[in-house]
Motif scaffolding. Structure first.
Motif, PDB file in Angstrom:
ATOM      1  N   GLU A   3       0.835  -1.200   0.000  1.00 50.11           N
ATOM      2  CA  GLU A   3       0.000   0.000   0.000  1.00 50.11           C
ATOM      3  C   GLU A   3       0.866   1.245   0.000  1.00 50.11           C
ATOM      4  O   GLU A   3       1.962   1.247   0.526  1.00 50.11           O
ATOM      5  N   GLU A   4       0.311   2.295  -0.557  1.00 56.45           N
ATOM      6  CA  GLU A   4       1.009   3.574  -0.643  1.00 56.45           C
ATOM      7  C   GLU A   4       1.069   4.244   0.732  1.00 56.45           C
ATOM      8  O   GLU A   4       0.126   4.185   1.510  1.00 56.45           O
ATOM      9  N   VAL A   5       2.191   4.911   0.976  1.00 59.52           N
ATOM     10  CA  VAL A   5       2.367   5.682   2.198  1.00 59.52           C
ATOM     11  C   VAL A   5       1.855   7.096   1.938  1.00 59.52           C
ATOM     12  O   VAL A   5       2.248   7.727   0.957  1.00 59.52           O
ATOM     13  N   LYS A   6       0.967   7.567   2.799  1.00 59.26           N
ATOM     14  CA  LYS A   6       0.446   8.926   2.683  1.00 59.26           C
ATOM     15  C   LYS A   6       0.998   9.745   3.851  1.00 59.26           C
ATOM     16  O   LYS A   6       0.999   9.282   4.988  1.00 59.26           O
ATOM     17  N   ILE A   7       1.447  10.951   3.538  1.00 60.45           N
ATOM     18  CA  ILE A   7       1.903  11.882   4.567  1.00 60.45           C
ATOM     19  C   ILE A   7       0.842  12.964   4.674  1.00 60.45           C
ATOM     20  O   ILE A   7       0.470  13.581   3.672  1.00 60.45           O
ATOM     21  N   GLU A   8       0.354  13.181   5.878  1.00 68.62           N
ATOM     22  CA  GLU A   8      -0.666  14.205   6.062  1.00 68.62           C
ATOM     23  C   GLU A   8      -0.507  14.895   7.410  1.00 68.62           C
ATOM     24  O   GLU A   8       0.096  14.343   8.328  1.00 68.62           O
ATOM     25  N   LYS A   9      -1.055  16.084   7.479  1.00 69.71           N
ATOM     26  CA  LYS A   9      -1.062  16.824   8.737  1.00 69.71           C
ATOM     27  C   LYS A   9      -2.037  16.130   9.673  1.00 69.71           C
ATOM     28  O   LYS A   9      -3.131  15.751   9.258  1.00 69.71           O
ATOM     29  N   LEU A  10      -1.648  15.968  10.921  1.00 71.33           N
ATOM     30  CA  LEU A  10      -2.549  15.392  11.916  1.00 71.33           C
ATOM     31  C   LEU A  10      -3.624  16.432  12.210  1.00 71.33           C
ATOM     32  O   LEU A  10      -3.311  17.552  12.611  1.00 71.33           O
ATOM     33  N   GLU A  11      -4.852  16.056  11.977  1.00 72.89           N
ATOM     34  CA  GLU A  11      -5.958  17.011  12.127  1.00 72.89           C
ATOM     35  C   GLU A  11      -6.653  16.905  13.476  1.00 72.89           C
ATOM     36  O   GLU A  11      -7.192  17.883  13.970  1.00 72.89           O
ATOM     37  N   GLU A  12      -6.674  15.709  14.041  1.00 69.79           N
ATOM     38  CA  GLU A  12      -7.390  15.507  15.297  1.00 69.79           C
ATOM     39  C   GLU A  12      -6.503  14.755  16.276  1.00 69.79           C
ATOM     40  O   GLU A  12      -5.928  13.728  15.940  1.00 69.79           O
TER      41      GLU A  12
END
Length: 176
Positions: A3-12
């Motif tokens: 699976e692809e690794v997604k980098i995202e801002k932690l929102e909660e």
């Protein structure tokens, strides 16, 4: 198929997320208890502090719905060593089960992109025995700038583009 690794801002940042981050933190420091072995209670307090200090720069790596690593990038850190505000990396951990899969690279690139929008220098502290991490940071242009006890201070100067004014360069992020 991986699976692809997604980098995202932690929102909660809720209790469930906190416990997942604590699990990653504890596994990340299993082999180096002198740097992160203060226990789950300490880790919870520390990660809450990170969230409160640098919400906008708290990035997570996910595979599917699972958080597998995180980095905390602070654009407003007052460095007593620099005598001014710099960018700082407060914490950076990849779940031991997912290390060696370029997740750290993706998180670091996101962090450098973010901090370069605001800062011309970034600092971090790393355990002196954590040679693997020190080498990793050196690949990204960090250099050793001092030591306090078992901790090594590393700094990175954000490159200035030739021919641009100081003001223009301040706004130039690292290519993302």
């Amino acid at each position: 198929m991986e699976e692809e690794v997604k980098i995202e801002k932690l929102e909660e940042f809720n209790q469930e997320v906190l416990e997942k981050l604590v699990d990653i933190y504890m596994r990340g420091y299993e082999d180096m208890p002198e740097y992160g072995g203060e226990g789950r209670r300490y880790a919870r307090r520390y990660l809450r502090w990170c969230w409160n200090k640098a919400k906008d720069g708290f990035f997570i790596a996910k595979i599917g719905d699972e958080i597998v690593g995180f980095i905390v990038c602070d654009k407003d850190w007052f460095s007593k060593y620099e005598g001014r505000v710099v960018g700082a990396i407060h914490e950076f951990v990849i779940d031991k089960r997912y290390q060696g899969k370029s997740i750290g690279k993706k998180l670091m690139e996101k962090c450098l992109c973010y901090l370069s929008k605001y800062n011309d220098k970034i600092e971090l502290w790393v355990g002196e025995k954590n040679k693997k991490a020190i080498k990793f940071y050196e690949k990204y242009g960090f250099r050793v700038a001092g030591q306090s006890g078992i901790w090594v201070r590393m700094v990175k100067d954000i490159q200035k583009e030739a021919g641009k004014s100081e003001k223009e360069n301040k706004k130039q992020p690292i290519p993302c």
